[in-house]
Write an enzyme that holds these catalytic residues in place. Structure first.
Site, PDB file in Angstrom:
ATOM      1  CG  ASN A  10     -18.719   8.637  -1.608  1.00 14.43           C
ATOM      2  OD1 ASN A  10     -19.790   9.050  -2.050  1.00 14.43           O
ATOM      3  ND2 ASN A  10     -18.130   9.158  -0.539  1.00 14.43           N
ATOM      4  CD1 TRP A  11     -19.530   7.086  -8.104  1.00 11.93           C
ATOM      5  CD2 TRP A  11     -21.439   7.354  -9.236  1.00 11.93           C
ATOM      6  NE1 TRP A  11     -19.636   6.049  -9.007  1.00 11.93           N
ATOM      7  CE2 TRP A  11     -20.799   6.196  -9.713  1.00 11.93           C
ATOM      8  CE3 TRP A  11     -22.667   7.720  -9.804  1.00 11.93           C
ATOM      9  CZ2 TRP A  11     -21.329   5.395 -10.732  1.00 11.93           C
ATOM     10  CZ3 TRP A  11     -23.203   6.941 -10.819  1.00 11.93           C
ATOM     11  CH2 TRP A  11     -22.532   5.795 -11.284  1.00 11.93           C
ATOM     12  CE  LYS A  12     -16.176  11.911  -1.633  1.00 13.19           C
ATOM     13  NZ  LYS A  12     -15.053  12.588  -1.032  1.00 13.19           N
ATOM     14  CG  HIS A  96     -18.099  10.572   3.691  1.00 11.10           C
ATOM     15  ND1 HIS A  96     -17.519  11.813   3.621  1.00 11.10           N
ATOM     16  CD2 HIS A  96     -17.394   9.762   2.870  1.00 11.10           C
ATOM     17  CE1 HIS A  96     -16.495  11.757   2.773  1.00 11.10           C
ATOM     18  NE2 HIS A  96     -16.392  10.522   2.307  1.00 11.10           N
ATOM     19  CD  GLU A  98     -16.833  14.567   1.423  1.00  6.89           C
ATOM     20  OE1 GLU A  98     -17.824  14.090   0.847  1.00  6.89           O
ATOM     21  OE2 GLU A  98     -15.665  14.418   1.006  1.00  6.89           O
ATOM     22  CD  GLU A 168     -13.652   7.500   3.297  1.00  5.86           C
ATOM     23  OE1 GLU A 168     -13.416   7.170   2.134  1.00  5.86           O
ATOM     24  OE2 GLU A 168     -14.545   8.285   3.604  1.00  5.86           O
ATOM     25  N   GLY A 174      -9.760  13.620  -1.018  1.00  8.70           N
ATOM     26  CA  GLY A 174      -9.840  14.612  -2.088  1.00  8.70           C
ATOM     27  C   GLY A 174      -8.646  15.546  -2.161  1.00  8.70           C
ATOM     28  CB  SER A 214      -5.950  10.636  -2.276  1.00  5.81           C
ATOM     29  OG  SER A 214      -6.478  11.922  -2.010  1.00  5.81           O
ATOM     30  N   GLY A 235     -13.474   8.050  -3.905  1.00  7.30           N
ATOM     31  CA  GLY A 235     -14.218   9.230  -4.339  1.00  7.30           C
ATOM     32  C   GLY A 235     -13.807   9.618  -5.751  1.00  7.30           C
ATOM     33  N   GLY A 236     -12.852  10.533  -5.840  1.00  8.56           N
ATOM     34  CA  GLY A 236     -12.433  11.090  -7.133  1.00  8.56           C
ATOM     35  C   GLY A 236     -12.183  10.052  -8.218  1.00  8.56           C
TER      36      GLY A 236
HETATM   37  P1  PGA Z   1     -11.329  10.561  -2.431  1.00 10.68           P
HETATM   38  O1  PGA Z   1     -12.633  10.403  -1.509  1.00 10.68           O
HETATM   39  O2  PGA Z   1     -11.043   9.205  -3.034  1.00 10.68           O
HETATM   40  O3  PGA Z   1     -11.725  11.582  -3.488  1.00 10.68           O
HETATM   41  O4  PGA Z   1     -10.226  11.051  -1.572  1.00 10.68           O
HETATM   42  C1  PGA Z   1     -12.831   9.264  -0.719  1.00 10.68           C
HETATM   43  C2  PGA Z   1     -14.075   9.417   0.094  1.00 10.68           C
HETATM   44  O5  PGA Z   1     -14.344  10.530   0.589  1.00 10.68           O
HETATM   45  O6  PGA Z   1     -14.851   8.461   0.286  1.00 10.68           O
END
Ligand code: PGA
Length: 255
Positions: A10-12, A96, A98, A168, A174, A214, A235-236
């Site tokens: 997930n590149w956001k 998600h 966010e 999640e 993050g 994470s 994500g990251g």
């Molecule tokens: P993260 O994000 O790996 O940076 O914690 C995961 C996500 O929000 O899908």
């Protein structure tokens, strides 16, 4: 029951189309035609088309980060399922945390998107998870249940093998804080038993439940070794070729 591991990046809101194409090249080169684990990259909308061209002919699949649940029309700023399919997206991340937090998405709205994506032959990755406050109040399983059943309202059993669930925990996204493998497994098992209650054991056993929050090469092997963890939504660690490819390698050798 063997479920194929799925590693989704997930590149956001990161990577220009050019930077996304570079990252996708690295991943496509690493994956080639190897389908031992399923690999999905989810760039921003403007990078989808370029990334689609880069991964063409490899086993890497394309996912989007959102869609709007209407066929077309006056919805400024939104993207339709048809547009996503036109760039060969197969998956779409929905609900998600966010989007729930910053854009006020409710379970009912997420549910509309889940049903619409299925009607349009896109595989939804439905994200659910509790906040730190909710975990500390002992509400984790209740929150996860509400989001899961809310998101799947009206989704028929026949469609469930196309649905991916991503657990999640919001406090782990993050932040560098990962749920321990045991903590994650407990929630994944609860999700699978809710799916079994709703759809029957056979169907529940086919649905992949990803962990997100994470996840990185250093903790992936232990997480993926858990019985009900079928991959990761990353994500990251998906923004850099080396760490994402290391995660793919971890999924390939997990069982
Ligand atoms: P993260 O994000 O790996 O940076 O914690 C995961 C996500 O929000 O899908």
């Amino acid at each position: 029951m063997s479920r194929k591991y799925l590693i989704a990046g997930n590149w956001k809101m990161n990577k220009t189309p050019a930077d996304g194409a570079d990252l996708a090249k690295e991943i496509a080169h690493f994956v080639g035609k190897d389908e031992a684990a399923e690999v999905v990259v989810c760039p921003t909308a403007v990078a989808l088309d370029r990334v689609a061209h880069v991964i063409e002919g490899t086993a890497v699949k394309l996912g989007a980060q959102n869609l709007y649940p209407k066929a077309s029309g006056a919805y400024t700023g939104e993207i339709s399922a048809e547009m996503l399919r036109a760039v060969f997206a197969k998956y779409v991340i929905l609900g998600h945390s966010e989007r729930r937090e910053y854009f006020g998405e409710t379970d009912a709205f997420v549910n509309e998107k889940v049903r619409f994506s299925l009607e349009c032959s896109l595989n939804p990755i439905l994200c659910i998870g509790e906040t730190l406050e909710q975990r500390e109040a002992g509400e984790t399983l209740e929150v996860v249940k509400t989001q899961l059943l809310g998101g799947l309202e009206g989704v028929e059993e026949a469609n469930m093998p196309k649905v991916v669930i991503a657990y999640e925990p919001v406090w782990a996204i993050g932040t560098g804080k990962t749920a321990t493998p045991e903590m994650a497994q407990e929630v994944h098992a609860a999700i699978r038993s809710l799916l079994a209650e709703k759809y029957g054991v056979g169907t529940a056993e086919r649905v992949r439940i990803l962990y997100g929050g994470s996840m990185k090469p250093a903790n992936a092997t232990e997480l993926l070794a858990q019985k009900d963890i079928d991959g990761g939504l990353i994500g990251g660690a998906s923004l850099e070729g080396k760490s994402f490819c290391d995660l793919i390698a971890a999924a390939r050798s997990a069982d």
